[in-house]
Design a protein around this motif. Sequence first.
Motif, short mmCIF file in Angstrom:
data_model
loop_
_atom_site.label_atom_id
_atom_site.label_comp_id
_atom_site.label_asym_id
_atom_site.label_seq_id
_atom_site.Cartn_x
_atom_site.Cartn_y
_atom_site.Cartn_z
N GLU A 48 0.82 -1.21 0.00
CA GLU A 48 0.00 0.00 0.00
C GLU A 48 0.86 1.26 0.00
OE1 GLU A 48 -2.43 -0.52 3.42
OE2 GLU A 48 -3.57 -2.20 2.55
N MET A 49 1.95 1.24 0.77
CA MET A 49 2.83 2.41 0.81
C MET A 49 3.58 2.57 -0.50
SD MET A 49 5.41 3.65 3.83
CE MET A 49 4.03 3.59 4.98
N LEU A 50 3.91 1.46 -1.14
CA LEU A 50 4.55 1.53 -2.45
C LEU A 50 3.62 2.21 -3.45
CD1 LEU A 50 7.11 0.61 -4.04
CD2 LEU A 50 5.81 -1.45 -4.68
N ASP A 51 2.35 1.87 -3.39
CA ASP A 51 1.36 2.49 -4.27
C ASP A 51 1.23 3.98 -3.96
OD1 ASP A 51 -0.85 2.23 -6.27
OD2 ASP A 51 -2.07 2.84 -4.56
N THR A 52 1.29 4.34 -2.68
CA THR A 52 1.23 5.75 -2.28
C THR A 52 2.41 6.52 -2.87
OG1 THR A 52 0.06 5.26 -0.22
CG2 THR A 52 1.27 7.33 -0.32
N LEU A 53 3.61 5.96 -2.77
CA LEU A 53 4.80 6.62 -3.31
C LEU A 53 4.73 6.74 -4.83
CD1 LEU A 53 7.62 5.05 -1.12
CD2 LEU A 53 7.09 7.48 -1.31
N ASP A 54 4.11 5.78 -5.46
CA ASP A 54 3.96 5.83 -6.92
C ASP A 54 3.09 7.02 -7.32
OD1 ASP A 54 4.29 4.76 -9.58
OD2 ASP A 54 2.23 4.06 -9.46
N ARG A 55 2.11 7.33 -6.48
CA ARG A 55 1.18 8.43 -6.78
C ARG A 55 1.72 9.78 -6.36
NH1 ARG A 55 -2.55 7.94 -3.56
NH2 ARG A 55 -2.36 5.88 -2.61
N THR A 56 2.47 9.82 -5.26
CA THR A 56 2.91 11.10 -4.70
C THR A 56 4.32 11.50 -5.14
OG1 THR A 56 3.79 10.04 -2.70
CG2 THR A 56 1.49 10.77 -2.65
N LEU A 59 12.60 -1.77 -3.48
CA LEU A 59 11.44 -1.16 -4.13
C LEU A 59 11.47 0.36 -4.06
CD1 LEU A 59 8.67 -3.62 -2.88
CD2 LEU A 59 10.06 -3.75 -4.97
N VAL A 60 12.28 0.90 -3.15
CA VAL A 60 12.45 2.35 -3.06
C VAL A 60 13.93 2.67 -2.89
CG1 VAL A 60 10.17 2.71 -2.03
CG2 VAL A 60 12.17 2.48 -0.54
N ASP A 61 14.29 3.88 -3.26
CA ASP A 61 15.60 4.45 -2.96
C ASP A 61 15.42 5.49 -1.85
OD1 ASP A 61 17.22 3.08 -4.76
OD2 ASP A 61 16.73 4.46 -6.39
N ARG A 62 16.49 5.72 -1.11
CA ARG A 62 16.45 6.73 -0.05
C ARG A 62 17.57 7.72 -0.25
NH1 ARG A 62 17.30 4.45 5.84
NH2 ARG A 62 19.29 3.88 4.87
N GLU A 63 17.23 8.98 -0.13
CA GLU A 63 18.22 10.05 -0.22
C GLU A 63 18.23 10.79 1.11
OE1 GLU A 63 18.61 14.21 -2.63
OE2 GLU A 63 18.21 12.41 -3.84
N ILE A 64 19.41 10.88 1.71
CA ILE A 64 19.55 11.54 3.00
C ILE A 64 20.29 12.85 2.82
CG2 ILE A 64 20.44 11.35 5.35
CD1 ILE A 64 20.26 8.33 5.08
N GLU A 92 14.36 11.36 2.14
CA GLU A 92 13.33 11.33 1.11
C GLU A 92 13.38 9.98 0.41
OE1 GLU A 92 12.30 15.79 -0.44
OE2 GLU A 92 13.89 14.69 -1.48
N TYR A 93 12.21 9.46 0.10
CA TYR A 93 12.12 8.16 -0.55
C TYR A 93 11.42 8.31 -1.90
CZ TYR A 93 13.27 6.14 4.00
OH TYR A 93 13.90 5.81 5.18
N ARG A 94 11.87 7.51 -2.85
CA ARG A 94 11.21 7.49 -4.15
C ARG A 94 11.20 6.05 -4.67
NH1 ARG A 94 15.53 10.32 -8.36
NH2 ARG A 94 17.26 8.89 -7.98
N ILE A 95 10.22 5.73 -5.44
CA ILE A 95 10.04 4.38 -5.95
C ILE A 95 11.11 4.08 -7.01
CG2 ILE A 95 8.40 5.07 -7.72
CD1 ILE A 95 6.83 2.49 -7.08
N THR A 96 11.60 2.85 -7.02
CA THR A 96 12.61 2.42 -7.99
C THR A 96 11.93 1.82 -9.21
OG1 THR A 96 12.76 0.21 -7.02
CG2 THR A 96 14.27 1.91 -6.16
N GLU A 97 12.75 1.51 -10.21
CA GLU A 97 12.22 0.84 -11.41
C GLU A 97 11.61 -0.51 -11.03
OE1 GLU A 97 13.81 -1.01 -15.66
OE2 GLU A 97 15.05 0.43 -14.57
N LEU A 98 12.26 -1.23 -10.10
CA LEU A 98 11.69 -2.49 -9.64
C LEU A 98 10.35 -2.27 -8.96
CD1 LEU A 98 11.85 -5.54 -9.09
CD2 LEU A 98 13.16 -5.02 -7.02
N GLY A 99 10.26 -1.22 -8.16
CA GLY A 99 9.00 -0.90 -7.51
C GLY A 99 7.89 -0.65 -8.51
N HIS A 100 8.19 0.10 -9.57
CA HIS A 100 7.21 0.34 -10.63
C HIS A 100 6.78 -0.97 -11.29
CE1 HIS A 100 7.13 4.69 -10.62
NE2 HIS A 100 8.44 4.77 -10.75
#
Length: 214
Positions: free
Chosen positions: A119-127, A158-163, A169-177
């Motif tokens: 569900e959170m992966l889907d949220t990150l895909d949208r936001t 499924l996500v990358d993290r940038e500190i 901050e988190y963003r979805i990866t290609e695998l996550g998509h």
Amino acid sequence: MQLSDIDFDILELCTQRQTPANLSAHLDKSKSYMASELSKLREYDLAEQVGPAERSGMSTTTDLGEFVLSKRSIYEHAQAELFEQLVDTAVEYAGTLSQETDDEITPDEIIISSNEGYEMLDTLDRTGRSTPREIADPEGRNLFAVRGVLYELLFFGLVDREISEDGEEYRITELGHRVLEETSGTGSALDINREWLGIPKRDGESAQEVLGNE
């Protein structure tokens, strides 16, 4: 699962058979310290003693150890307990699914361990790129729980993290998509892995019934 940089170094070196003396020379630590760390890694089933001669003192990294080693970049002492839970779940899911197909499923083929993660992966895909607080605040979620679910997604790639100075901050990866595109997200977390791996869903089964951790 409390691991140090030295432990990961040992696992890396032990992908080829090593003795405590060899490890001591490679890592500039005492032989007794290497023996102690190897003993700890054996307790975690991450390393094992091997021949060819009995009592040769040689150790090698196990399959589980190699899986843990592959997650070195995202291991955090603050998340050590959750890290161990995710490792255990991936191993158990892989074992369960291997019994349902002619192919052996390995832990690194598992892509999710909870419905909350999907569900959170889907949220990150949208936001798009988001901070833990940006995810937590709109729905009044517990920030600590959100960080835990984000760590699950990070664990499975499924996500990358940038500190930065401003925080995480988190963003979805290609695998996550790909996971979102190729799975429906219905059923249990185990069902999502079945769908991803092309294994038929088992009707009437839940992740709770299989693993008791949903």
